[in-house]
Design a protein around this motif. Structure first.
Motif, PDB file in Angstrom:
ATOM      1  N   LYS A 112     -22.313  -2.902 -12.063  1.00 25.24           N
ATOM      2  CA  LYS A 112     -22.882  -2.345 -13.281  1.00 25.24           C
ATOM      3  C   LYS A 112     -22.206  -1.020 -13.654  1.00 25.24           C
ATOM      4  CE  LYS A 112     -27.408  -4.315 -12.120  1.00 25.24           C
ATOM      5  NZ  LYS A 112     -28.825  -3.986 -11.775  1.00 25.24           N
ATOM      6  N   ARG A 113     -21.592  -0.386 -12.675  1.00 23.63           N
ATOM      7  CA  ARG A 113     -21.020   0.939 -12.903  1.00 23.63           C
ATOM      8  C   ARG A 113     -19.529   0.897 -13.226  1.00 23.63           C
ATOM      9  NH1 ARG A 113     -20.962   3.501  -8.218  1.00 23.63           N
ATOM     10  NH2 ARG A 113     -20.795   5.571  -9.181  1.00 23.63           N
ATOM     11  N   PHE A 114     -18.915  -0.272 -13.027  1.00 22.23           N
ATOM     12  CA  PHE A 114     -17.477  -0.416 -13.267  1.00 22.23           C
ATOM     13  C   PHE A 114     -17.200  -1.636 -14.133  1.00 22.23           C
ATOM     14  CE2 PHE A 114     -17.792   2.019  -9.382  1.00 22.23           C
ATOM     15  CZ  PHE A 114     -16.759   2.944  -9.470  1.00 22.23           C
ATOM     16  N   ARG A 115     -16.137  -1.561 -14.922  1.00 16.10           N
ATOM     17  CA  ARG A 115     -15.694  -2.701 -15.731  1.00 16.10           C
ATOM     18  C   ARG A 115     -14.423  -3.275 -15.127  1.00 16.10           C
ATOM     19  NH1 ARG A 115     -16.178   1.276 -19.779  1.00 16.10           N
ATOM     20  NH2 ARG A 115     -18.127   1.160 -20.983  1.00 16.10           N
ATOM     21  N   GLY A 116     -14.345  -4.577 -15.027  1.00 19.60           N
ATOM     22  CA  GLY A 116     -13.140  -5.223 -14.540  1.00 19.60           C
ATOM     23  C   GLY A 116     -13.118  -5.379 -13.028  1.00 19.60           C
ATOM     24  N   LYS A 117     -11.991  -5.847 -12.526  1.00 20.25           N
ATOM     25  CA  LYS A 117     -11.832  -6.106 -11.096  1.00 20.25           C
ATOM     26  C   LYS A 117     -10.671  -5.290 -10.540  1.00 20.25           C
ATOM     27  CE  LYS A 117     -13.636 -10.846 -11.155  1.00 20.25           C
ATOM     28  NZ  LYS A 117     -14.799 -10.513 -10.292  1.00 20.25           N
ATOM     29  N   LEU A 118     -10.696  -5.102  -9.228  1.00 15.51           N
ATOM     30  CA  LEU A 118      -9.607  -4.406  -8.540  1.00 15.51           C
ATOM     31  C   LEU A 118      -8.352  -5.277  -8.580  1.00 15.51           C
ATOM     32  CD1 LEU A 118      -8.953  -1.912  -6.638  1.00 15.51           C
ATOM     33  CD2 LEU A 118      -9.317  -3.520  -4.755  1.00 15.51           C
ATOM     34  N   ASP A 119      -7.236  -4.678  -8.983  1.00 16.89           N
ATOM     35  CA  ASP A 119      -5.958  -5.390  -9.037  1.00 16.89           C
ATOM     36  C   ASP A 119      -5.007  -4.733  -8.038  1.00 16.89           C
ATOM     37  OD1 ASP A 119      -3.658  -6.765  -9.632  1.00 16.89           O
ATOM     38  OD2 ASP A 119      -3.355  -5.848 -11.605  1.00 16.89           O
ATOM     39  N   ALA A 120      -4.793  -5.361  -6.887  1.00 15.56           N
ATOM     40  CA  ALA A 120      -3.965  -4.804  -5.818  1.00 15.56           C
ATOM     41  C   ALA A 120      -2.555  -5.373  -5.901  1.00 15.56           C
ATOM     42  CB  ALA A 120      -4.574  -5.119  -4.461  1.00 15.56           C
ATOM     43  N   ARG A 121      -1.574  -4.483  -6.039  1.00 17.63           N
ATOM     44  CA  ARG A 121      -0.185  -4.903  -6.224  1.00 17.63           C
ATOM     45  C   ARG A 121       0.686  -4.421  -5.062  1.00 17.63           C
ATOM     46  NH1 ARG A 121       0.204  -2.890 -12.603  1.00 17.63           N
ATOM     47  NH2 ARG A 121      -1.600  -4.109 -13.323  1.00 17.63           N
ATOM     48  N   GLU A 122       1.483  -5.316  -4.516  1.00 17.77           N
ATOM     49  CA  GLU A 122       2.369  -4.964  -3.415  1.00 17.77           C
ATOM     50  C   GLU A 122       3.478  -4.021  -3.909  1.00 17.77           C
ATOM     51  OE1 GLU A 122       2.194  -5.886  -0.213  1.00 17.77           O
ATOM     52  OE2 GLU A 122       0.411  -7.143  -0.453  1.00 17.77           O
ATOM     53  N   THR A 123       3.869  -3.096  -3.064  1.00 24.65           N
ATOM     54  CA  THR A 123       4.999  -2.216  -3.361  1.00 24.65           C
ATOM     55  C   THR A 123       6.204  -2.662  -2.544  1.00 24.65           C
ATOM     56  OG1 THR A 123       4.551  -0.618  -1.593  1.00 24.65           O
ATOM     57  CG2 THR A 123       3.359  -0.318  -3.673  1.00 24.65           C
ATOM     58  N   ARG A 124       7.316  -1.934  -2.687  1.00 21.64           N
ATOM     59  CA  ARG A 124       8.516  -2.248  -1.902  1.00 21.64           C
ATOM     60  C   ARG A 124       8.332  -1.903  -0.434  1.00 21.64           C
ATOM     61  NH1 ARG A 124      12.295  -3.295  -1.000  1.00 21.64           N
ATOM     62  NH2 ARG A 124      14.154  -2.113  -1.540  1.00 21.64           N
ATOM     63  N   VAL A 125       7.324  -1.102  -0.139  1.00 21.32           N
ATOM     64  CA  VAL A 125       7.061  -0.727   1.258  1.00 21.32           C
ATOM     65  C   VAL A 125       6.038  -1.691   1.833  1.00 21.32           C
ATOM     66  CG1 VAL A 125       6.240   1.101   2.777  1.00 21.32           C
ATOM     67  CG2 VAL A 125       7.540   1.691   0.718  1.00 21.32           C
ATOM     68  N   PRO A 126       6.431  -2.502   2.813  1.00 22.89           N
ATOM     69  CA  PRO A 126       5.486  -3.478   3.378  1.00 22.89           C
ATOM     70  C   PRO A 126       4.205  -2.815   3.865  1.00 22.89           C
ATOM     71  CG  PRO A 126       7.714  -3.911   4.173  1.00 22.89           C
ATOM     72  CD  PRO A 126       7.773  -2.604   3.425  1.00 22.89           C
ATOM     73  N   GLY A 127       3.091  -3.394   3.452  1.00 24.40           N
ATOM     74  CA  GLY A 127       1.797  -2.869   3.873  1.00 24.40           C
ATOM     75  C   GLY A 127       1.203  -1.845   2.937  1.00 24.40           C
ATOM     76  N   LEU A 128       1.988  -1.336   1.979  1.00 23.93           N
ATOM     77  CA  LEU A 128       1.490  -0.349   1.019  1.00 23.93           C
ATOM     78  C   LEU A 128       1.156  -1.046  -0.291  1.00 23.93           C
ATOM     79  CD1 LEU A 128       0.990   2.673   0.301  1.00 23.93           C
ATOM     80  CD2 LEU A 128       3.341   2.704  -0.590  1.00 23.93           C
ATOM     81  N   VAL A 129      -0.066  -0.826  -0.771  1.00 28.32           N
ATOM     82  CA  VAL A 129      -0.548  -1.474  -1.987  1.00 28.32           C
ATOM     83  C   VAL A 129      -0.855  -0.405  -3.042  1.00 28.32           C
ATOM     84  CG1 VAL A 129      -2.483  -2.761  -2.987  1.00 28.32           C
ATOM     85  CG2 VAL A 129      -1.472  -3.501  -0.821  1.00 28.32           C
ATOM     86  N   LEU A 130      -0.423  -0.661  -4.273  1.00 29.18           N
ATOM     87  CA  LEU A 130      -0.811   0.150  -5.419  1.00 29.18           C
ATOM     88  C   LEU A 130      -1.950  -0.589  -6.114  1.00 29.18           C
ATOM     89  CD1 LEU A 130      -0.291   2.573  -7.328  1.00 29.18           C
ATOM     90  CD2 LEU A 130       1.275   1.086  -8.595  1.00 29.18           C
ATOM     91  N   ALA A 131      -3.126  -0.001  -6.092  1.00 26.93           N
ATOM     92  CA  ALA A 131      -4.310  -0.672  -6.628  1.00 26.93           C
ATOM     93  C   ALA A 131      -4.691  -0.082  -7.984  1.00 26.93           C
ATOM     94  CB  ALA A 131      -5.474  -0.533  -5.652  1.00 26.93           C
ATOM     95  N   VAL A 132      -4.836  -0.979  -8.977  1.00 30.37           N
ATOM     96  CA  VAL A 132      -5.342  -0.583 -10.283  1.00 30.37           C
ATOM     97  C   VAL A 132      -6.857  -0.714 -10.234  1.00 30.37           C
ATOM     98  CG1 VAL A 132      -5.236  -0.973 -12.758  1.00 30.37           C
ATOM     99  CG2 VAL A 132      -3.240  -1.489 -11.333  1.00 30.37           C
ATOM    100  N   LEU A 133      -7.548   0.392 -10.489  1.00 30.81           N
ATOM    101  CA  LEU A 133      -8.992   0.431 -10.308  1.00 30.81           C
ATOM    102  C   LEU A 133      -9.747  -0.076 -11.533  1.00 30.81           C
ATOM    103  CD1 LEU A 133      -9.329   3.993  -8.710  1.00 30.81           C
ATOM    104  CD2 LEU A 133      -9.124   1.789  -7.536  1.00 30.81           C
ATOM    105  N   PRO A 134     -10.898  -0.689 -11.314  1.00 30.07           N
ATOM    106  CA  PRO A 134     -11.782  -0.968 -12.435  1.00 30.07           C
ATOM    107  C   PRO A 134     -12.174   0.351 -13.094  1.00 30.07           C
ATOM    108  CG  PRO A 134     -12.491  -2.149 -10.455  1.00 30.07           C
ATOM    109  CD  PRO A 134     -11.442  -1.174 -10.032  1.00 30.07           C
ATOM    110  N   SER A 135     -12.386   0.346 -14.393  1.00 35.87           N
ATOM    111  CA  SER A 135     -12.747   1.586 -15.083  1.00 35.87           C
ATOM    112  C   SER A 135     -14.245   1.868 -14.932  1.00 35.87           C
ATOM    113  CB  SER A 135     -12.382   1.489 -16.560  1.00 35.87           C
ATOM    114  OG  SER A 135     -13.064   0.418 -17.180  1.00 35.87           O
ATOM    115  N   ARG A 136     -14.590   3.115 -14.915  1.00 30.55           N
ATOM    116  CA  ARG A 136     -15.983   3.510 -14.748  1.00 30.55           C
ATOM    117  C   ARG A 136     -16.718   3.481 -16.093  1.00 30.55           C
ATOM    118  NH1 ARG A 136     -16.653   6.485  -9.681  1.00 30.55           N
ATOM    119  NH2 ARG A 136     -18.684   7.102 -10.520  1.00 30.55           N
ATOM    120  N   THR A 137     -18.008   3.215 -16.032  1.00 36.45           N
ATOM    121  CA  THR A 137     -18.813   3.225 -17.250  1.00 36.45           C
ATOM    122  C   THR A 137     -19.439   4.587 -17.498  1.00 36.45           C
ATOM    123  OG1 THR A 137     -20.750   2.455 -16.014  1.00 36.45           O
ATOM    124  CG2 THR A 137     -19.354   0.776 -17.054  1.00 36.45           C
TER     125      THR A 137
END
Length: 480
Positions: A112-137
């Motif tokens: 209820k407090r966030f819009r959308g879903k977490l989008d986790a994207r792999e980087t060139r460094v194995p094991g490191l993820v750049l995550a796009v966060l759901p937006s806050r309401t």
């Protein structure tokens, strides 16, 4: 280029002191470089301009940056209060922690407090993820407030996920008197080129250094003004060449070229590859710079990586991206890979990364700046627990683009300077390549690994007590 200070004394005290003294920050209470009375708010004005350069460059590329305060979970309103910059709506995390992040966002309350879903994207460094966060309401910040809630809720340990910090070059910083590039009084470089009478014709035997910086101004290589930048030693791919308009030299232009020139003066016959890793006003997102370093490790196989850039971080946590990069490339086990990094220009003992990783890892060397009188430069960061060594960073002279440069920082804003292939510059950005060069020369002359050569260089250090910071410091390299 841009970044405030806590452990030594509060930042507000320092700012008020500078204002009361009505000087740009020199120990002796005046400055021959800044004639006339200075603004009471000079420190704030300079930081606003520096952050503005970065914001403008990112915006031109369709990107946004946000400013974090020393404490709290709201973005700063005034750029004079910026502690570090970060990428809105994104965080960095380990791949194995993504599941816990999803649990946080998918809980009934948080749906209820966030819009959308977490989008986790792999980087060139194995094991490191750049995550796009759901937006806050609500009106809370998507990154700063959310990280506090993730940690306070027990979903992740503190520091396990971090902002995607902005990393920037550090020729000049907050409360720093180091100038914008100046017209040199002499046509000779400083440090002067070190005599070396042996030509190394086998490229495979040359010491390999990668300069992670603003790119290479190719016209300086092999020129009459900077012959120490030899065509057989200094390289950059087409994508790493810096484009300079002679009638309007841009902010921080020539930074990487200047750094490469200092290394070439100290360690002739060293292969130097310059990477354009800081394209946005001398800055870049943390996630992008580690991608660049990973590429350099695979393509150039450097033994020394020289980084005249860095950032303060959220709660002084180490750069998660660099830790995972080091783990994947087995830096702990490899004596022949070393990162030499600038300690930053805040006149602070607050950790500045990646340099501050020197306190925890043997593959990082942190470099502060001293003046010719062996005193810590009044712009240099310091701290015996994380600054490894000091070298001269005041008034170095080396290669710089030809053309005209209009100053954009107070108190010299609007002044036009004309350059003819050389400039004078100050900052820990330039003490760093002195140490890089010393290590490379020791490797070249004695067949040592990078870490072994660093141990030898460290043994040459002289110890001086600096009353201003109340510490013994270790100084290497030429001073006058």
């Amino acid at each position: 280029m841009i970044e405030r200070e806590r452990p030594a004394f509060p930042i507000d005290f320092l700012k008020d002191l500078i204002r009361k003294l009505r000087i740009p920050g020199r120990r002796d209470g005046g400055s021959d470089r800044f004639p006339g009375p200075s603004s009471e708010n000079l420190a704030d004005d300079v930081l606003r301009v520096q952050v503005g350069v970065i914001r403008k460059a990112f915006k031109a590329a369709g990107l946004d940056v946000a400013g974090a305060p020393i404490e709290g979970k709201r973005r700063v309103v005034d750029d004079a209060d910026v502690r570090y910059l970060y990428r809105p709506g994104h965080i960095l995390a380990r791949r194995e922690d993504v599941g816990r992040l999803r649990e946080f966002f998918e809980s009934e309350e948080n749906q209820k407090r966030f819009r959308g879903k977490l989008d986790a994207r792999e980087t060139r460094v194995p094991g490191l993820v750049l995550a796009v966060l759901p937006s806050r309401t609500d009106e809370q910040d998507d990154v700063l407030a959310t990280l506090v809630e993730v940690e306070d809720g027990g979903f992740l340990e503190r520091g396990a996920a971090t902002p995607d910090h902005v990393v920037y070059v550090t020729p000049k910083g907050y409360l720093c008197p180091a100038t914008e590039p100046e017209v040199p009084r002499s046509r000779r470089p400083w440090p002067p080129p070190t005599p070396y009478d042996r030509e190394i014709t086998d490229e495979k035997t040359k010491i390999r250094v990668t300069v992670v910086d603003s790119g290479l101004w190719k016209d300086a290589v092999g020129s009459a003004e900077s012959p120490w930048l030899e065509t057989d030693d200094v390289f950059a791919g087409n994508e790493d060449l810096e484009q300079v308009i002679p009638t309007k030299i841009h902010e921080y232009a020539g930074h990487g070229t200047f750094v490469a020139g200092v290394i070439s003066c100290i360690a002739p016959e060293t292969r130097i590859d310059v990477e354009a890793a800081l394209p946005y006003g001398g800055a870049v997102f943390e996630s992008d710079i580690v991608d660049q370093i990973q590429d350099a490790l695979e393509e150039n196989k450097p033994q020394i990586i020289s980084i005249s850039a860095g950032t303060h971080t959220r709660d002084n946590h180490e750069l998660l991206s660099l830790v995972l990069l080091a783990q994947n490339n087995k830096f702990d086990e490899n004596d022949d890979v070393l990162i030499v990094a600038a300690a930053g220009n805040d006149s602070s003992n607050d950790p500045f990364y990646p340099a501050a990783s020197a306190k925890d890892y043997p593959w990082v060397v942190s470099v502060g700046s001293v003046d010719p009188d062996k005193k810590v430069s009044d712009f240099s960061n310091f701290g015996k627990d994380w600054v490894s060594v000091y070298a001269r960073g005041r008034n170095l002279v080396n290669a710089f683009p030809k053309g005209t440069y209009t100053c954009h920082e107070p108190p010299n804003k609007g002044k036009v300077r004309k350059f003819d292939g050389l400039a004078q510059w100050s900052g820990t950005s330039f003490s760093t390549p002195i140490v890089t060069g010393l290590i490379a020369a020791e490797m070249r002359d004695n067949g040592l690994t990078a870490r072994a050569a660093w141990d030898v260089v460290r043994q040459t250090a002289i110890t001086e007590y600096d009353a201003r910071i109340g510490e013994d410091i270790q100084i290497v390299g030429p001073l006058t």
